[in-house]
Design a protein around this motif. Sequence first.
Motif, mmCIF file in Angstrom:
data_model
loop_
_atom_site.group_PDB
_atom_site.id
_atom_site.type_symbol
_atom_site.label_atom_id
_atom_site.label_comp_id
_atom_site.label_asym_id
_atom_site.label_seq_id
_atom_site.Cartn_x
_atom_site.Cartn_y
_atom_site.Cartn_z
ATOM 1 N N VAL A 4 88.771 75.088 123.581
ATOM 2 C CA VAL A 4 88.700 76.517 123.239
ATOM 3 C C VAL A 4 88.618 76.707 121.724
ATOM 4 O O VAL A 4 87.786 77.465 121.226
ATOM 5 N N GLU A 5 89.463 76.004 120.969
ATOM 6 C CA GLU A 5 89.486 76.164 119.518
ATOM 7 C C GLU A 5 88.152 75.749 118.887
ATOM 8 O O GLU A 5 87.624 76.438 118.029
ATOM 9 N N ALA A 6 87.603 74.629 119.322
ATOM 10 C CA ALA A 6 86.323 74.164 118.766
ATOM 11 C C ALA A 6 85.188 75.124 119.125
ATOM 12 O O ALA A 6 84.271 75.319 118.338
ATOM 13 N N THR A 7 85.252 75.723 120.301
ATOM 14 C CA THR A 7 84.199 76.649 120.722
ATOM 15 C C THR A 7 84.284 77.962 119.959
ATOM 16 O O THR A 7 83.269 78.473 119.482
ATOM 17 N N LEU A 8 85.466 78.497 119.814
ATOM 18 C CA LEU A 8 85.621 79.804 119.186
ATOM 19 C C LEU A 8 85.632 79.750 117.668
ATOM 20 O O LEU A 8 85.201 80.690 117.010
ATOM 21 N N PHE A 9 86.113 78.650 117.090
ATOM 22 C CA PHE A 9 86.264 78.566 115.640
ATOM 23 C C PHE A 9 85.519 77.361 115.068
ATOM 24 O O PHE A 9 86.049 76.615 114.267
ATOM 25 N N ALA A 10 84.273 77.184 115.467
ATOM 26 C CA ALA A 10 83.463 76.085 114.936
ATOM 27 C C ALA A 10 83.283 76.277 113.432
ATOM 28 O O ALA A 10 83.364 77.397 112.922
ATOM 29 N N GLU A 11 83.024 75.176 112.722
ATOM 30 C CA GLU A 11 82.882 75.254 111.271
ATOM 31 C C GLU A 11 81.721 76.158 110.885
ATOM 32 O O GLU A 11 80.647 76.100 111.469
ATOM 33 N N ASP A 12 81.978 76.972 109.903
ATOM 34 C CA ASP A 12 80.994 77.925 109.396
ATOM 35 C C ASP A 12 79.848 77.177 108.714
ATOM 36 O O ASP A 12 80.090 76.357 107.826
ATOM 37 N N PRO A 13 78.563 77.424 109.088
ATOM 38 C CA PRO A 13 77.443 76.736 108.446
ATOM 39 C C PRO A 13 77.381 76.961 106.939
ATOM 40 O O PRO A 13 77.004 76.072 106.189
ATOM 41 N N ALA A 14 77.765 78.144 106.479
ATOM 42 C CA ALA A 14 77.756 78.411 105.042
ATOM 43 C C ALA A 14 78.766 77.522 104.321
ATOM 44 O O ALA A 14 78.509 77.037 103.217
ATOM 45 N N ARG A 15 79.897 77.282 104.938
ATOM 46 C CA ARG A 15 80.906 76.405 104.335
ATOM 47 C C ARG A 15 80.402 74.968 104.265
ATOM 48 O O ARG A 15 80.651 74.259 103.303
ATOM 49 N N LYS A 16 79.657 74.529 105.294
ATOM 50 C CA LYS A 16 79.073 73.186 105.262
ATOM 51 C C LYS A 16 78.109 73.057 104.097
ATOM 52 O O LYS A 16 78.091 72.047 103.407
ATOM 53 N N MET A 17 77.279 74.068 103.876
ATOM 54 C CA MET A 17 76.331 74.035 102.761
ATOM 55 C C MET A 17 77.068 74.023 101.432
ATOM 56 O O MET A 17 76.700 73.312 100.509
ATOM 57 N N GLU A 18 78.127 74.828 101.342
ATOM 58 C CA GLU A 18 78.926 74.868 100.130
ATOM 59 C C GLU A 18 79.510 73.488 99.843
ATOM 60 O O GLU A 18 79.501 73.023 98.703
ATOM 61 N N ASN A 19 79.992 72.811 100.875
ATOM 62 C CA ASN A 19 80.543 71.473 100.709
ATOM 63 C C ASN A 19 79.464 70.471 100.334
ATOM 64 O O ASN A 19 79.724 69.512 99.624
ATOM 65 N N LEU A 20 78.248 70.675 100.825
ATOM 66 C CA LEU A 20 77.154 69.743 100.550
ATOM 67 C C LEU A 20 76.736 69.781 99.089
ATOM 68 O O LEU A 20 76.515 68.746 98.473
ATOM 69 N N ILE A 21 76.628 70.976 98.509
ATOM 70 C CA ILE A 21 76.122 71.080 97.138
ATOM 71 C C ILE A 21 77.213 71.389 96.124
ATOM 72 O O ILE A 21 76.912 71.686 94.977
ATOM 73 N N ALA A 22 78.479 71.275 96.505
ATOM 74 C CA ALA A 22 79.571 71.505 95.563
ATOM 75 C C ALA A 22 79.563 70.427 94.488
ATOM 76 O O ALA A 22 79.349 69.260 94.785
ATOM 77 N N PRO A 23 79.794 70.792 93.229
ATOM 78 C CA PRO A 23 79.742 69.812 92.147
ATOM 79 C C PRO A 23 80.685 68.630 92.329
ATOM 80 O O PRO A 23 80.312 67.507 92.060
ATOM 81 N N ASP A 24 81.927 68.865 92.795
ATOM 82 C CA ASP A 24 82.850 67.742 92.938
ATOM 83 C C ASP A 24 82.417 66.790 94.053
ATOM 84 O O ASP A 24 82.626 65.589 93.975
ATOM 85 N N VAL A 25 81.766 67.301 95.086
ATOM 86 C CA VAL A 25 81.259 66.448 96.167
ATOM 87 C C VAL A 25 80.111 65.601 95.649
ATOM 88 O O VAL A 25 80.025 64.412 95.906
ATOM 89 N N MET A 26 79.219 66.226 94.863
ATOM 90 C CA MET A 26 78.065 65.494 94.357
ATOM 91 C C MET A 26 78.478 64.460 93.320
ATOM 92 O O MET A 26 77.886 63.396 93.220
ATOM 93 N N ALA A 27 79.495 64.753 92.539
ATOM 94 C CA ALA A 27 79.895 63.834 91.485
ATOM 95 C C ALA A 27 80.593 62.600 92.042
ATOM 96 O O ALA A 27 80.366 61.497 91.579
#
Length: 162
Positions: free
Chosen positions: A33-56
Amino acid sequence: MNVKTLRIILPLVPMILLVAMVAAAFAAHGWDVEATLFAEDPARKMENLIAPDVMAGGDSFKVSDISISDDGRKISLEVEFRSPLNVPVTVKELSADIAADGGSSRLSLQDEVKILPNKSATLEIAGLLNGTPSTMGTTQLPPNLTIKLEIGGIIIEMAEIP
């Protein structure tokens, strides 16, 4: 079928479709139920992908090879990019400046690269070298970094504004 039966069945079709879609969503997430109703936000995934600390210093980008031509005029980097997304990603542009003795050198992606979902690919970044590079081995983002990605038909661009 007679008209009475159709009058009973037809109003039930939308409800049957709704129940089927909800069941499919729960089945796709392992009936959690939790995974279905509160799946990770796609915008947050993109933010994590191009975040400076992640890239560095993260898992998305890793320099796998650095080569300088025999005459010391050209530099080439092979960067391994691992996509955490479950959709194809096309790296359309990737460029940055690196500091050198005589000023700075601009490195750019040679060809755009398509990366399959949750896979990795090697990006070749090259440019002319003005002196000896001085930022090799650091984990900070290079200045004037520009990245242009196409994700699911959407172009996302990140550029440092001087």
